[in-house]
Design an enzyme around this catalytic site. Structure first.
Site, mmCIF file in Angstrom:
data_model
loop_
_atom_site.group_PDB
_atom_site.id
_atom_site.type_symbol
_atom_site.label_atom_id
_atom_site.label_comp_id
_atom_site.label_asym_id
_atom_site.label_seq_id
_atom_site.Cartn_x
_atom_site.Cartn_y
_atom_site.Cartn_z
ATOM 1 N N CYS A 1 -6.464 1.467 20.722
ATOM 2 C CA CYS A 1 -6.168 0.162 21.183
ATOM 3 C C CYS A 1 -4.773 -0.168 20.902
ATOM 4 C CB CYS A 1 -7.244 -0.826 20.967
ATOM 5 S SG CYS A 1 -6.907 -1.418 19.183
ATOM 6 N N HIS B 1 -15.566 0.526 -2.762
ATOM 7 C CA HIS B 1 -14.332 -0.345 -2.225
ATOM 8 C C HIS B 1 -13.626 0.335 -1.133
ATOM 9 C CE1 HIS B 1 -14.994 -3.333 -5.895
ATOM 10 N NE2 HIS B 1 -15.820 -3.322 -5.060
ATOM 11 N N ARG C 1 1.662 1.829 -3.806
ATOM 12 C CA ARG C 1 0.369 2.168 -4.225
ATOM 13 C C ARG C 1 0.114 3.585 -4.054
ATOM 14 N NH1 ARG C 1 -4.797 -1.286 -3.920
ATOM 15 N NH2 ARG C 1 -5.263 -0.519 -5.667
ATOM 16 N N ASN D 1 -15.897 1.615 -22.632
ATOM 17 C CA ASN D 1 -15.020 0.599 -22.332
ATOM 18 C C ASN D 1 -13.918 0.672 -23.390
ATOM 19 O OD1 ASN D 1 -13.050 -1.692 -21.738
ATOM 20 N ND2 ASN D 1 -14.650 -1.902 -19.863
ATOM 21 N N ILE D 2 -12.820 0.052 -23.545
ATOM 22 C CA ILE D 2 -11.940 0.042 -24.652
ATOM 23 C C ILE D 2 -12.329 -1.133 -25.388
ATOM 24 C CG2 ILE D 2 -10.087 1.538 -24.127
ATOM 25 C CD1 ILE D 2 -8.464 -0.732 -22.960
ATOM 26 N N GLU D 3 -12.955 -2.176 -24.682
ATOM 27 C CA GLU D 3 -13.328 -3.356 -25.137
ATOM 28 C C GLU D 3 -14.709 -3.726 -24.766
ATOM 29 O OE1 GLU D 3 -9.761 -5.589 -24.169
ATOM 30 O OE2 GLU D 3 -10.775 -6.207 -22.525
ATOM 31 N N THR E 1 -15.002 -0.768 -16.428
ATOM 32 C CA THR E 1 -14.925 -1.831 -15.371
ATOM 33 C C THR E 1 -15.038 -3.202 -16.298
ATOM 34 O OG1 THR E 1 -16.054 -2.977 -13.648
ATOM 35 C CG2 THR E 1 -17.445 -1.637 -15.060
ATOM 36 N N TYR F 1 0.790 -1.275 -0.054
ATOM 37 C CA TYR F 1 0.219 0.040 0.183
ATOM 38 C C TYR F 1 0.942 1.373 -0.104
ATOM 39 C CZ TYR F 1 -4.189 -2.589 0.180
ATOM 40 O OH TYR F 1 -5.565 -3.122 -0.366
#
Ligand code: APR
Length: 242
Positions: free
Chosen positions: A148, A113, A64, A211-213, A186, A61
């Site tokens: 905690c 997400h 990223r 979308n590209i495809e 997506t 992460y």
């Protein structure tokens, strides 16, 4: 461009995935772009990976965040935000955790997400904390829960985890009353996000895929626009922005 004319009063919903940020330079999850030090990203984004080797997952992460932190919204993100700023009824439901819709100016966003710039306690303390953008070392985040002392983790829905029920409910409500749904960038293979489009479709919305495809969602869409989201979305929304 659209076979159905957009009207000022249309409720417009965007369901976005990694492809909308591809032109911003955010690496996707699948294929060679999803690899990090030989690990498959889909094997790192799991509670099991975090339980087994938290340092490795947290280090991923950090990598990223450093990458995403350098990325800027592209014309696709800006076109959606402009529509919202122009007073149109627009909601963006995104699977992306990169924060680029917000950085472009969108406000009505459901982040299914989570968000890579947020962290929370891995033991379940309720607070959700912001990751300081200027944290030292860059891309890293505080490690210990202030309540905690247990490890903090990214505020991200990992594979095998439940989405926030409130986000699902709000998304379903919106999709069942939207006039136009644009499914952008997506692959349509990760549930439950992939099935959300069908709610709008069965409620009578005009569904457009960008979308590209072709994807598994293409056959359900009323219209597919094949090409880069950053080129197509500004043209689709142009009639409502001029
Ligand atoms: N414009 C439009 N679409 C594009 C572009 C572009 N410039 N570039 C790529 N795409 C499309 C690809 O053809 C593909 O269908 O974007 C899609 C990206 O698919 P995925 O990488 O599978 O991303 P996504 O569908 O968002 O994945 C869903 O899976 O790994 C998890 O949690 C992660 O949110 C992610 C979820």
């Amino acid at each position: 461009m659209l076979k159905r004319e957009l009207k000022e009063e249309d409720r417009i919903t965007i369901l976005s995935g990694a492809g909308i940020s591809a032109e911003s330079g955010v690496p996707t999850f699948r294929g060679k772009d999803g690899l990090w030090k030989g690990y498959d990203a889909t094997q790192l984004a799991t509670p099991q990976a975090f339980a087994g080797d938290p340092e490795k997952v947290l280090e991923w992460y950090v990598w990223r965040r450093n990458l995403i932190g350098q990325c800027k919204p592209n014309p696709a993100h800006f076109a959606i935000a402009e529509l919202e700023e122009a007073g149109r009824d627009v909601v963006t439901i995104t699977q992306n955790i990169d924060n680029l819709h917000r950085e472009a100016g969108s406000r009505n966003i459901i982040e299914l997400h989570g968000n890579i710039w947020k962290i929370r306690c891995s033991a379940g303390c309720p607070a959700i904390l912001d990751v300081p953008r200027d944290f030292n070392p860059p891309g890293d985040a505080p490690r210990e829960c202030p309540t905690c002392g247990k490890l903090l983790r990214p505020h991200i829905v990992w594979f095998g985890e439940m989405l926030d029920p409130a986000d699902i409910r709000t998304s379903e409500e919106r999709l069942s009353e939207t006039d136009v749904l644009l499914i952008v960038g997506t692959s349509g293979v990760v549930q439950p996000a992939a099935s959300l489009g069908y709610i709008a479709k069965s409620a009578g919305a005009y569904v457009v895929e960008v979308n590209i495809e072709a994807t598994p969602l293409s056959s359900m869409a009323d219209q597919s626009l094949f090409g880069a989201a950053g080129e197509i979305l500004p043209r689709v929304f142009e009639p409502l922005l001029s």
